[in-house]
Motif scaffolding. Structure first.
Motif, PDB file in Angstrom:
ATOM      1  N   ASP A   1       0.826  -1.206   0.000  1.00 40.11           N
ATOM      2  CA  ASP A   1       0.000   0.000   0.000  1.00 40.11           C
ATOM      3  C   ASP A   1       0.865   1.263   0.000  1.00 40.11           C
ATOM      4  OD1 ASP A   1      -2.558   1.262   0.014  1.00 40.11           O
ATOM      5  OD2 ASP A   1      -2.171   1.801   2.114  1.00 40.11           O
TER       6      ASP A   1
ATOM      7  N   ASP B   1       2.267   1.686  -3.462  1.00 41.93           N
ATOM      8  CA  ASP B   1       1.209   2.107  -4.371  1.00 41.93           C
ATOM      9  C   ASP B   1       0.826   3.572  -4.148  1.00 41.93           C
ATOM     10  OD1 ASP B   1      -0.826   1.767  -6.347  1.00 41.93           O
ATOM     11  OD2 ASP B   1      -2.292   1.557  -4.737  1.00 41.93           O
ATOM     12  N   SER B   2       0.816   4.016  -2.911  1.00 38.95           N
ATOM     13  CA  SER B   2       0.364   5.375  -2.606  1.00 38.95           C
ATOM     14  C   SER B   2       1.435   6.431  -2.829  1.00 38.95           C
ATOM     15  CB  SER B   2      -0.109   5.449  -1.156  1.00 38.95           C
ATOM     16  OG  SER B   2      -1.198   4.599  -0.954  1.00 38.95           O
ATOM     17  N   TYR B   3       2.680   6.129  -2.474  1.00 41.77           N
ATOM     18  CA  TYR B   3       3.691   7.186  -2.436  1.00 41.77           C
ATOM     19  C   TYR B   3       4.828   7.049  -3.441  1.00 41.77           C
ATOM     20  CZ  TYR B   3       1.355   8.309   1.897  1.00 41.77           C
ATOM     21  OH  TYR B   3       0.413   8.636   2.823  1.00 41.77           O
TER      22      TYR B   3
ATOM     23  N   PRO C   1       2.381   4.223  -8.442  1.00 40.86           N
ATOM     24  CA  PRO C   1       1.031   3.642  -8.485  1.00 40.86           C
ATOM     25  C   PRO C   1       1.018   2.356  -9.310  1.00 40.86           C
ATOM     26  CG  PRO C   1       1.001   5.955  -9.144  1.00 40.86           C
ATOM     27  CD  PRO C   1       2.427   5.547  -9.030  1.00 40.86           C
TER      28      PRO C   1
ATOM     29  N   TYR D   1      -1.107  -4.850  -9.054  1.00 38.69           N
ATOM     30  CA  TYR D   1      -1.595  -4.943  -7.680  1.00 38.69           C
ATOM     31  C   TYR D   1      -2.061  -6.360  -7.367  1.00 38.69           C
ATOM     32  CZ  TYR D   1      -3.664  -3.237  -3.355  1.00 38.69           C
ATOM     33  OH  TYR D   1      -3.944  -3.013  -2.044  1.00 38.69           O
TER      34      TYR D   1
END
Length: 87
Positions: A60, A63-65, A68, A74
């Protein structure tokens, strides 16, 4: 390069199925039904559960920072996380 990735994926899937068979053999054997067998299972569960949470958190965060993920990436990351903690 593509064939090396396919060989690595096949090896990983083979390792996963071998670990599933070994785990099922252990769970249905007589060794599992005594105290030492239950102790072994509890220790392995105690190690594997935090790894799932930590791995999900790392996926996560990436994926967030950082980068993506696409939906396919994913799903692959989660698949590797779940099967990797079982191995």
């Amino acid at each position: 390069m593509g064939s090396m990735i396919k060989i690595a994926i096949f090896g990983y899937i083979l390792l996963f199925f071998i670990s599933v068979i070994y785990s099922l053999k252990f769970q249905f054997s007589r060794e599992n039904h005594n105290e030492q067998g239950e102790k072994i299972l509890n220790i392995s569960y105690r190690i594997a559960f935090p790894l799932v949470l930590l791995g999900w958190f790392v996926i996560d965060l990436i994926d967030s920072y950082i980068l993506p993920f696409s939906l396919e990436s994913y799903k692959t990351a989660i698949w590797l996380l779940v099967t990797g903690t079982f191995v």
